[in-house]
Design an enzyme around this catalytic site. Structure first.
Site, PDB file in Angstrom:
ATOM      1  N   ILE A 206       0.833  -1.201   0.000  1.00 18.51           N
ATOM      2  CA  ILE A 206       0.000   0.000   0.000  1.00 18.51           C
ATOM      3  C   ILE A 206       0.867   1.249   0.000  1.00 18.51           C
ATOM      4  O   ILE A 206       0.644   2.192  -0.766  1.00 18.51           O
ATOM      5  CB  ILE A 206      -0.968   0.001   1.190  1.00 18.51           C
ATOM      6  CG1 ILE A 206      -1.964  -1.160   1.077  1.00 18.51           C
ATOM      7  CG2 ILE A 206      -1.712   1.333   1.282  1.00 18.51           C
ATOM      8  CD1 ILE A 206      -2.877  -1.311   2.264  1.00 18.51           C
TER       9      ILE A 206
ATOM     10  N   GLY B 129     -10.430  -0.231   2.546  1.00 20.05           N
ATOM     11  CA  GLY B 129     -10.439  -1.211   1.468  1.00 20.05           C
ATOM     12  C   GLY B 129     -11.825  -1.604   1.014  1.00 20.05           C
ATOM     13  O   GLY B 129     -11.977  -2.550   0.234  1.00 20.05           O
TER      14      GLY B 129
ATOM     15  N   GLU C 232     -13.379  -0.713  17.995  1.00 26.50           N
ATOM     16  CA  GLU C 232     -14.388  -0.397  16.985  1.00 26.50           C
ATOM     17  C   GLU C 232     -15.714  -1.055  17.351  1.00 26.50           C
ATOM     18  O   GLU C 232     -15.732  -2.200  17.822  1.00 26.50           O
ATOM     19  CB  GLU C 232     -13.905  -0.858  15.611  1.00 26.50           C
ATOM     20  CG  GLU C 232     -12.643  -0.126  15.177  1.00 26.50           C
ATOM     21  CD  GLU C 232     -12.149  -0.526  13.798  1.00 26.50           C
ATOM     22  OE1 GLU C 232     -12.770  -1.419  13.174  1.00 26.50           O
ATOM     23  OE2 GLU C 232     -11.136   0.042  13.343  1.00 26.50           O
TER      24      GLU C 232
ATOM     25  N   ALA D 216      -4.636   4.683   8.062  1.00 29.18           N
ATOM     26  CA  ALA D 216      -5.522   3.704   7.442  1.00 29.18           C
ATOM     27  C   ALA D 216      -4.908   2.316   7.570  1.00 29.18           C
ATOM     28  O   ALA D 216      -5.130   1.455   6.734  1.00 29.18           O
ATOM     29  CB  ALA D 216      -5.763   4.048   5.979  1.00 29.18           C
TER      30      ALA D 216
ATOM     31  N   HIS E 104     -13.610   2.389   9.114  1.00 33.27           N
ATOM     32  CA  HIS E 104     -12.797   1.251   8.664  1.00 33.27           C
ATOM     33  C   HIS E 104     -13.215   0.804   7.265  1.00 33.27           C
ATOM     34  O   HIS E 104     -13.502  -0.364   7.026  1.00 33.27           O
ATOM     35  CB  HIS E 104     -12.915   0.079   9.651  1.00 33.27           C
ATOM     36  CG  HIS E 104     -11.737  -0.851   9.607  1.00 33.27           C
ATOM     37  ND1 HIS E 104     -11.300  -1.531  10.713  1.00 33.27           N
ATOM     38  CD2 HIS E 104     -10.913  -1.226   8.587  1.00 33.27           C
ATOM     39  CE1 HIS E 104     -10.255  -2.277  10.378  1.00 33.27           C
ATOM     40  NE2 HIS E 104     -10.002  -2.114   9.089  1.00 33.27           N
TER      41      HIS E 104
END
Length: 411
Positions: free
Chosen positions: A162, A294, A269, A238, A291
């Site tokens: 990434i 992706g 989360e 991220a 989140h």
């Protein structure tokens, strides 16, 4: 071991959490028709009941496959994580049961990189706080605090799949790219390796994080590291929620030392239906996303196809290439051969004992493949048809080899 491999349409596949239909299509197109598909995670009791007849289980990030789940899944052959991470799976328990686990570490690379690039532009232009003021009736039409990204420095922490894509995209906009990685990485484009993390933090106008979740990366951006950032610089995370000390970031945002931030991952989360709680809520200079780095339709299609294909290859011919907890064996097709898969604890004498069985029974081995890791060994043996004799007796003898975890036969 049965006299014949189990027919594909009798192999039960359990897919949870709304896995992309591309996975369902891949299984069906290869002849796997016995599937249970659930759009959401199953509660624990329902999960324990559902896994009992599953040969393959597909999950995303919410389902926890614990040691208890693996104990209940008596017929389980393989697990597919239709996402990047595998933290939701007890990999040691899976390995002890002889169950390889597959994931899709790179299929959403482009989606994450594009989001980071977009956030870089939005943060540099001061869009978050201008957007918030406009929603409240304000009209902050000013160039103050708004900058082009051209000519600015992007600091990438974690220069993997990434990070490298982010760097190339940023360069196409005229940014100067610095990167820091604990591993030696080849610089792409005009990117330059920073002398240290501290040097990168001091120079970058935007810092973006792309590191895995490990003990070394836990709170790697704490109060001290954030204080080393260039005053007014922007921070993007991220990667993993545990990488940034959220309280320290919130404090730096309030003082203005960090000019703005975009955060997609968090230390804690919420589950479906729960409220999202964070000290970053209510700060006008922060972009908060749930989140979804992706989470594009393209990435989910890629992930669905990639992981399904890995499970299908393992089911069809025993290939474990890219398994995260298993010796990796890339196998050719075994057309016209009988293939035996033997999974065992990595201890001395197992391969000799296996070969002795074939020697004593005067069975000719057409091909043999072996790979091990620190805990287990995986040997694959191809036999010509007619060489196996009584498959039930052969399996009994192979299962009796000390250290055996499981034996499978593929026709």
């Amino acid at each position: 071991m049965k006299t014949n491999s189990l027919e594909k349409n009798k192999i039960h596949i359990l897919l949870l959490e709304g896995i992309d239909p591309s996975a369902v299509d891949a299984f069906r197109n290869d002849g796997y028709l016995d599937m249970a598909y659930h759009p959401k995670p199953l509660p624990e009791k329902q999960l324990l009941a559902a896994v009992r007849k599953a040969a393959f289980i597909g999950i995303r990030s919410a389902t926890q496959l614990t040691a208890e789940v693996f104990e209940a899944a008596e017929k389980l052959v393989g697990v597919g994580c239709f996402c990047i991470g595998t933290n939701q799976v007890d990999l040691a328990a899976a390995q002890q049961k002889g169950v390889p686990v597959f994931n899709a570490p790179f299929s959403n690379t482009r989606s994450v990189a594009e989001l980071v690039l977009a956030e870089t532009i939005l943060l540099m232009r001061g869009v978050p706080w201008r957007n918030a003021m406009a929603h409240r009736g304000g009209w902050p039409k000013t160039a103050t605090g708004s900058h082009e990204v051209r000519g600015k420095c992007l600091g990438i922490v974690g220069y993997g799949h990434i990070g490298t894509q982010v760097g190339l995209l940023a360069e196409s906009l005229g940014m100067r790219v610095l990167f820091h990685d604990v591993e030696t990485q080849l610089a792409l484009g005009n990117a330059a390796r920073a002398a240290s993390l501290e040097a990168l933090l001091a120079e970058a106008d935007v810092v973006t994080l792309h590191v895995p979740e490990t003990p070394l990366t836990h709170n790697m951006m704490g109060a001290a590291e954030i204080a080393r950032m260039k005053p007014g610089a922007k921070l993007i995370n991220a990667s993993r929620g545990t990488v940034v000390d959220i309280d320290a970031l919130a404090a730096a945002l309030k003082t203005g030392h960090v000019g703005a931030a975009a955060v997609d991952v968090f230390p804690s989360e919420p589950k479906a239906g729960e409220e999202f709680v964070s000290p970053l809520r209510g700060l006008d200079n922060v972009i908060l996303t749930p989140h979804i780095g992706g989470s594009t339709e393209e990435a989910q299609r890629n992930i669905g196809k990639e992981v399904a294909d890995k499970l299908i290859r393992y089911s069809n011919n025993g290939s474990t290439l890219a398994a995260v907890n298993f010796p990796e064996v890339s196998l050719p097709a075994h057309s016209g051969k009988h293939r035996i898969l033997h999974i065992h604890r990595n201890q001395p004498g197992v391969l000799s004992a296996i070969n002795a069985i074939f020697s004593e029974d005067k069975i000719n081995i057409a091909a043999e493949y072996l790979q091990t890791n620190a805990q287990i060994g995986y040997v694959v043996i191809d036999l010509d048809p007619g060489e196996t004799g009584s498959t039930a007796q052969l399996r009994k003898r192979l299962d009796g080899v000390p250290g055996t975890i499981r034996t499978r036969l593929l026709y």
